[in-house]
Design an enzyme around this catalytic site. Structure first.
Site, PDB file in Angstrom:
ATOM      1  N   THR A  34       0.831  -1.206   0.000  1.00  0.00           N
ATOM      2  CA  THR A  34       0.000   0.000   0.000  1.00  0.00           C
ATOM      3  C   THR A  34       0.862   1.251   0.000  1.00  0.00           C
ATOM      4  O   THR A  34       0.475   2.283  -0.542  1.00  0.00           O
ATOM      5  CB  THR A  34      -0.925  -0.022   1.233  1.00  0.00           C
ATOM      6  OG1 THR A  34      -1.814  -1.119   1.086  1.00  0.00           O
ATOM      7  CG2 THR A  34      -1.730   1.257   1.370  1.00  0.00           C
ATOM      8  N   SER A  83       1.527  -7.516  -1.021  1.00  0.00           N
ATOM      9  CA  SER A  83       2.225  -8.527  -0.214  1.00  0.00           C
ATOM     10  C   SER A  83       1.364  -9.731   0.119  1.00  0.00           C
ATOM     11  O   SER A  83       1.859 -10.733   0.621  1.00  0.00           O
ATOM     12  CB  SER A  83       2.811  -7.913   1.057  1.00  0.00           C
ATOM     13  OG  SER A  83       1.831  -7.755   2.053  1.00  0.00           O
TER      14      SER A  83
END
Ligand code: ASP
Length: 332
Positions: A34, A83
């Site tokens: 992010t 991730s």
């Protein structure tokens, strides 16, 4: 996965090149998340609907003004992913990149920008794989770049400060988020919807980073060097997570076991980490299936469904970190 791209340069232009000579040298490795996420123009302010892993690490550094006065920066883009899609193979690749950098003379430390979802797994894997030495600091963000009050630039700035500080050396891999410094062993994402998403459970953070600088408030329970340093296996074994809950009947375990014994699972099942209820109790029907797995040579490790293991070989580790450690351990 994109190729690693190296860029040893001042982070944001002329200023850092003037000061760079005397500053500690820090490598910033970008992997996505992010912190490198971008939202559509219509929701840029809130960050809604963003895509993780878009911006390069050089753009993240350029958005953290002042960082060039903290350290002389080099950056390498290792990959740019969400991730949630992380692979264990990356841990080894990233550990090597960090080791190479640390072997250079005059290097102060490394920062790895990462997605928050699996940060604790990567942090713990690197903690297991890397020898004690110059600081290695993971950081992330809960809001994408460009959102109002985006936390990425501050987290990255703080992470560079910690990586540049000799006081952070030999404390194992660290995670810097929201002004707190966590040990890789202890850190976990406790809240999915808060900017202060990370905690260190009962132990609390190792320290704090803020306007007063870096302050460590406790030591690691076992200093790096006193704990084993693991070698990455030639091929990663299959260690699966299963959960005990109301009505857990073991069907999942039996299906895995049957597939594995028939050679239909590659790699075959080596171990099961079982998220037990309470302090590690297991539904009797699931237990029966686990006993069958154990009899077939599968290692079974029960851990608490909430929080971390208390005592024993996996003391202080949560379930996903127990899994990381079991993947690193040679077969029994
Ligand atoms: N899904 C994102 C990731 O882990 C979440 C984040 O970075 O906060 O890459």
């Amino acid at each position: 996965m994109t190729q690693a791209a190296s860029n040893e340069r001042p982070a944001t232009g002329g200023e850092s090149s003037r000061a760079g000579g005397d500053l500690p040298r820090v490598l910033v490795l970008g992997t996505g998340g992010t912190i490198a996420g971008v939202a559509p123009a219509a929701s840029a302010a809130t960050g809604a609907g963003y895509t993780a892993g878009v911006l390069g690490v050089d753009a993240l550094l350029a958005a953290a003004p002042g960082v060039e006065r903290v350290a002389s920066l080099a950056c390498v883009q290792l990959c740019n992913i969400d991730s949630k899609d992380a692979q264990p193979e990356s841990w080894v690749q990233w550990a090597r990149a960090i080791e190479d950098w640390r072997a250079r003379p005059g290097v102060a430390g490394c920062v790895l920008t990462h997605g928050s979802d699996t940060l604790e797994e990567t942090a713990y894997a690197l903690d297991c794989l890397l020898a004690p030495g110059a600081p290695v600091v993971l950081t992330a963000a809960m809001l994408p770049a460009g959102a109002l009050s985006a936390d990425g630039p501050r987290n990255l700035y703080d992470a560079v400060r910690v990586a540049a500080d000799p006081a952070a050396a030999r404390r194992g891999v660290l995670c810097v988020m929201h002004g707190r410094v966590h040990a890789a062993r202890d850190v976990s994402k406790e809240f999915a919807g808060r900017v202060d998403a990370f905690g260190s459970g009962e132990r609390g953070p190792l320290g704090f980073i803020g306007s007063a600088g870096l302050r460590f408030t406790r030591e690691l329970p076992a200093a790096p060097g006193e704990r084993p340093c693991w070698r990455a296996p030639a091929a990663w074994p299959r260690v699966e997570l299963v959960c005990s809950h109301s009505g857990a009947d073991g069907a999942l375990v039996r299906a895995l076991l049957a597939q594995s014994l028939q050679g239909l699972l590659q790699p075959p099942l080596r171990a099961l980490v079982v998220l037990g209820t309470g302090s590690g109790t297991v539904h009797r029907d699931l237990q029966a299936a686990l006993d069958e797995a154990a009899a077939a040579g599968v290692r079974v490790q029960v851990v608490p469904r909430h929080g971390a293991c208390q005592g024993g070989e996996f003391d202080g580790l949560n379930a996903v970190k127990v899994r990381v450690q079991m993947m690193l351990q040679p077969p029994i």
